[in-house]
Each structure stands twice: as structure tokens, then as C-alpha cells.
Design an enzyme around this catalytic site. Structure first.
Site, PDB file in Angstrom:
ATOM      1  N   LYS A   9      79.235   1.773 -59.546  1.00  0.00           N
ATOM      2  CA  LYS A   9      79.746   2.889 -60.337  1.00  0.00           C
ATOM      3  C   LYS A   9      81.144   3.279 -59.833  1.00  0.00           C
ATOM      4  O   LYS A   9      81.562   2.830 -58.745  1.00  0.00           O
ATOM      5  CB  LYS A   9      78.741   4.050 -60.249  1.00  0.00           C
ATOM      6  CG  LYS A   9      77.372   3.700 -60.895  1.00  0.00           C
ATOM      7  CD  LYS A   9      76.373   4.844 -60.754  1.00  0.00           C
ATOM      8  CE  LYS A   9      75.050   4.505 -61.416  1.00  0.00           C
ATOM      9  NZ  LYS A   9      74.054   5.613 -61.300  1.00  0.00           N
ATOM     10  N   TYR A  49      73.084   4.537 -71.384  1.00  0.00           N
ATOM     11  CA  TYR A  49      72.212   5.612 -70.896  1.00  0.00           C
ATOM     12  C   TYR A  49      71.557   6.393 -72.043  1.00  0.00           C
ATOM     13  O   TYR A  49      71.221   7.558 -71.872  1.00  0.00           O
ATOM     14  CB  TYR A  49      73.017   6.568 -70.012  1.00  0.00           C
ATOM     15  CG  TYR A  49      73.250   6.048 -68.603  1.00  0.00           C
ATOM     16  CD1 TYR A  49      72.187   5.718 -67.759  1.00  0.00           C
ATOM     17  CD2 TYR A  49      74.544   5.927 -68.081  1.00  0.00           C
ATOM     18  CE1 TYR A  49      72.395   5.250 -66.467  1.00  0.00           C
ATOM     19  CE2 TYR A  49      74.755   5.468 -66.776  1.00  0.00           C
ATOM     20  CZ  TYR A  49      73.672   5.140 -65.985  1.00  0.00           C
ATOM     21  OH  TYR A  49      73.884   4.697 -64.689  1.00  0.00           O
ATOM     22  N   ASN A 112      75.726   8.271 -56.970  1.00  0.00           N
ATOM     23  CA  ASN A 112      74.825   7.380 -56.226  1.00  0.00           C
ATOM     24  C   ASN A 112      75.239   5.905 -56.243  1.00  0.00           C
ATOM     25  O   ASN A 112      74.427   5.010 -56.076  1.00  0.00           O
ATOM     26  CB  ASN A 112      73.368   7.591 -56.657  1.00  0.00           C
ATOM     27  CG  ASN A 112      73.123   7.311 -58.124  1.00  0.00           C
ATOM     28  OD1 ASN A 112      74.033   6.883 -58.838  1.00  0.00           O
ATOM     29  ND2 ASN A 112      71.908   7.534 -58.575  1.00  0.00           N
ATOM     30  N   HIS A 115      74.094   1.103 -60.011  1.00  0.00           N
ATOM     31  CA  HIS A 115      73.043   1.073 -61.039  1.00  0.00           C
ATOM     32  C   HIS A 115      72.260  -0.225 -60.941  1.00  0.00           C
ATOM     33  O   HIS A 115      72.834  -1.270 -60.643  1.00  0.00           O
ATOM     34  CB  HIS A 115      73.654   1.153 -62.444  1.00  0.00           C
ATOM     35  CG  HIS A 115      72.700   0.710 -63.519  1.00  0.00           C
ATOM     36  ND1 HIS A 115      71.727   1.535 -64.034  1.00  0.00           N
ATOM     37  CD2 HIS A 115      72.528  -0.486 -64.136  1.00  0.00           C
ATOM     38  CE1 HIS A 115      71.010   0.859 -64.931  1.00  0.00           C
ATOM     39  NE2 HIS A 115      71.480  -0.373 -65.014  1.00  0.00           N
ATOM     40  N   GLU A 126      70.735  -4.830 -71.019  1.00  0.00           N
ATOM     41  CA  GLU A 126      71.973  -4.331 -70.413  1.00  0.00           C
ATOM     42  C   GLU A 126      72.990  -5.455 -70.178  1.00  0.00           C
ATOM     43  O   GLU A 126      74.188  -5.250 -70.372  1.00  0.00           O
ATOM     44  CB  GLU A 126      71.638  -3.583 -69.115  1.00  0.00           C
ATOM     45  CG  GLU A 126      70.884  -2.282 -69.403  1.00  0.00           C
ATOM     46  CD  GLU A 126      70.280  -1.631 -68.164  1.00  0.00           C
ATOM     47  OE1 GLU A 126      70.497  -2.127 -67.043  1.00  0.00           O
ATOM     48  OE2 GLU A 126      69.572  -0.613 -68.338  1.00  0.00           O
TER      49      GLU A 126
HETATM   50  P1  GTP Z   1      70.395   3.939 -62.546  1.00  0.00           P
HETATM   51  O1  GTP Z   1      70.159   2.689 -61.777  1.00  0.00           O
HETATM   52  O2  GTP Z   1      71.832   4.378 -62.559  1.00  0.00           O
HETATM   53  O3  GTP Z   1      69.804   3.860 -63.964  1.00  0.00           O
HETATM   54  O4  GTP Z   1      69.621   5.088 -61.757  1.00  0.00           O
HETATM   55  P2  GTP Z   1      68.048   5.347 -61.686  1.00  0.00           P
HETATM   56  O5  GTP Z   1      67.317   4.359 -62.540  1.00  0.00           O
HETATM   57  O6  GTP Z   1      67.695   5.448 -60.253  1.00  0.00           O
HETATM   58  O7  GTP Z   1      67.933   6.789 -62.335  1.00  0.00           O
HETATM   59  P3  GTP Z   1      67.844   7.210 -63.897  1.00  0.00           P
HETATM   60  O8  GTP Z   1      67.877   5.995 -64.771  1.00  0.00           O
HETATM   61  O9  GTP Z   1      66.737   8.157 -64.045  1.00  0.00           O
HETATM   62  O10 GTP Z   1      69.213   8.010 -64.079  1.00  0.00           O
HETATM   63  C1  GTP Z   1      70.417   7.329 -64.340  1.00  0.00           C
HETATM   64  C2  GTP Z   1      71.525   7.974 -63.569  1.00  0.00           C
HETATM   65  O11 GTP Z   1      71.755   9.282 -64.064  1.00  0.00           O
HETATM   66  C3  GTP Z   1      71.269   8.172 -62.067  1.00  0.00           C
HETATM   67  O12 GTP Z   1      71.530   7.036 -61.307  1.00  0.00           O
HETATM   68  C4  GTP Z   1      72.245   9.294 -61.751  1.00  0.00           C
HETATM   69  O13 GTP Z   1      73.580   8.775 -61.630  1.00  0.00           O
HETATM   70  C5  GTP Z   1      72.163  10.137 -63.003  1.00  0.00           C
HETATM   71  N1  GTP Z   1      71.161  11.199 -62.839  1.00  0.00           N
HETATM   72  C6  GTP Z   1      69.810  11.090 -62.908  1.00  0.00           C
HETATM   73  N2  GTP Z   1      69.226  12.270 -62.676  1.00  0.00           N
HETATM   74  C7  GTP Z   1      70.227  13.139 -62.426  1.00  0.00           C
HETATM   75  C8  GTP Z   1      70.281  14.536 -62.105  1.00  0.00           C
HETATM   76  O14 GTP Z   1      69.254  15.212 -61.995  1.00  0.00           O
HETATM   77  N3  GTP Z   1      71.516  15.070 -61.927  1.00  0.00           N
HETATM   78  C9  GTP Z   1      72.667  14.339 -62.044  1.00  0.00           C
HETATM   79  N4  GTP Z   1      73.849  14.943 -61.855  1.00  0.00           N
HETATM   80  N5  GTP Z   1      72.661  13.041 -62.333  1.00  0.00           N
HETATM   81  C10 GTP Z   1      71.461  12.444 -62.529  1.00  0.00           C
HETATM   82 MG    MG Z   2      67.830   3.949 -64.544  1.00  0.00          MG
END
Ligand code: GTP
Ligand code: MG
Length: 149
Positions: A9, A49, A112, A115, A126
Site C-alpha cells: 500500500k 474494496y 497496515n 494487502h 483481484e
Molecule cells: P486487506 O488485505 O487490505 O484486504 O486487509 P484485511 O483483509 O486484513 O482487512 P479487510 O479486508 O477487512 O479491510 C480492508 C482494509 O480496510 C484493511 O486492510 C484496512 O486498511 C482498512 N480497514 C479495515 N477496517 C478498518 C477500520 O476499522 N478502520 C480503518 N481506518 N481502516 C480499516
Molecule cells: Mg481484505
């Protein structure tokens, strides 16, 4: 054979973590089949997303992902989707185990650094979304016989 979409990212790129993150997957023994530095347009970030569209953090997430270049990667291997998620660690870097990418390199969910696709189906979806056909390479790594019996 599974494939997964991994992306450094914008925070990972800005913080100089690209090599470190690629290394984790390379050293594990997965095969890189696609790699590029890319400025993501808003429409693509929203499509990627789309399942999170209703979340309060969605606009901030789109701003974050489009805030600078990302490094797009396609990785292939038996079990690569689930294994990559383990290498990456929990979504919240403070909860991610030490030894994982997020556990070692990040402190906040909204920054974080990486991805990873959450299922083989999403891996295919994707990779199709982020790469054009001619951008992917099929090749046989010289180390293949030393990785799997
Ligand atoms: P990805 O690998 O990026 O898809 O992450 P993930 O699978 O661990 O998490 P998820 O798919 O649920 O969410 C996608 C992304 O959205 C996360 O990696 C974060 O960057 C962001 N995100 C998720 N939850 C939160 C939240 O509560 N607050 C914020 N600010 N960002 C969030
Ligand atoms: Mg995810």
C-alpha cells in the site's frame, strides 16, 4: 495451483518497505508472476474494496489507497492465499503476531502496509482487476525441485 493478489500500500512504498515485503514472499518459496509500481485510480480502488462500501472508514480507505503509488504483485503456489494471509498477519497491526509483516512493520489498521486476497476466488478476481494479460509471466523458477519433492 492457487494465486493471490498482494499489494504494498502507499504507506509501505513511502516508508521504503517494498523490498522487505517482496522478500518475505520470495524467501518463503512462492512464485512471483506479476509485479508493477502503479498509481491507482479512484474507480479501481472502489471496485477492489466494493465489499466495504457501507463501512464508515470506506472514504478514508479509498483516499489512503490512492494517496500514492502502490506495488501490485501476483504470487502463485499451492496454498498461497491462506499462507500469504498468515505471513501478512491480522488487519490491526497491534494485534498481528511478531514475525508477520504487519506485526513487525506497522502500528495502525488504517496504515497496515500490505494487502492480501482473502480467498482463492478473490485472488483470481483481484489479479484480473489489477493486471492486464500481457503483464503476467509464466515461468519455472530454477529452485522449483528444491522447494517441493
Ligand atoms: P486487506 O488485505 O487490505 O484486504 O486487509 P484485511 O483483509 O486484513 O482487512 P479487510 O479486508 O477487512 O479491510 C480492508 C482494509 O480496510 C484493511 O486492510 C484496512 O486498511 C482498512 N480497514 C479495515 N477496517 C478498518 C477500520 O476499522 N478502520 C480503518 N481506518 N481502516 C480499516
Ligand atoms: Mg481484505
Amino acid at each position: 495451483v492457487d494465486e493471490t493478489y498482494i499489494m504494498v500500500k502507499p504507506d509501505g512504498v513511502q516508508r521504503g518497505l517494498v523490498g522487505e515485503i517482496i522478500s518475505r514472499f520470495e524467501k518463503k518459496g512462492f512464485k512471483l508472476t506479476g509485479l508493477k509500481l502503479f498509481q491507482c485510480p479512484k474507480e479501481l480502488a472502489e471496485e477492489h474494496y466494493k465489499d466495504l462500501k457501507a463501512k464508515p472508514f470506506f472514504p478514508g480507505l479509498i483516499d489512503y489507497i490512492t494517496s500514492g503509488p502502490v506495488v501490485c504483485m501476483a504470487w502463485e503456489g499451492v496454498g498461497v492465499v491462506a499462507s500469504a494471509r498468515k505471513l501478512i498477519g491480522s488487519t490491526d497491526p497491534l494485534k498481528a503476531e511478531p514475525g508477520t509483516i504487519r506485526g513487525d512493520l506497522a502500528v495502525q489498521t488504517g496504515r497496515n502496509v500490505v494487502h492480501g486476497s482473502d480467498s482463492p476466488e478473490n485472488g483470481k478476481r483481484e489479479i484480473g482487476l489489477w493486471f492486464k494479460e500481457g503483464e503476467l509471466c509464466q515461468w519455472t523458477p530454477a529452485q522449483a525441485p528444491w522447494l517441493r519433492e
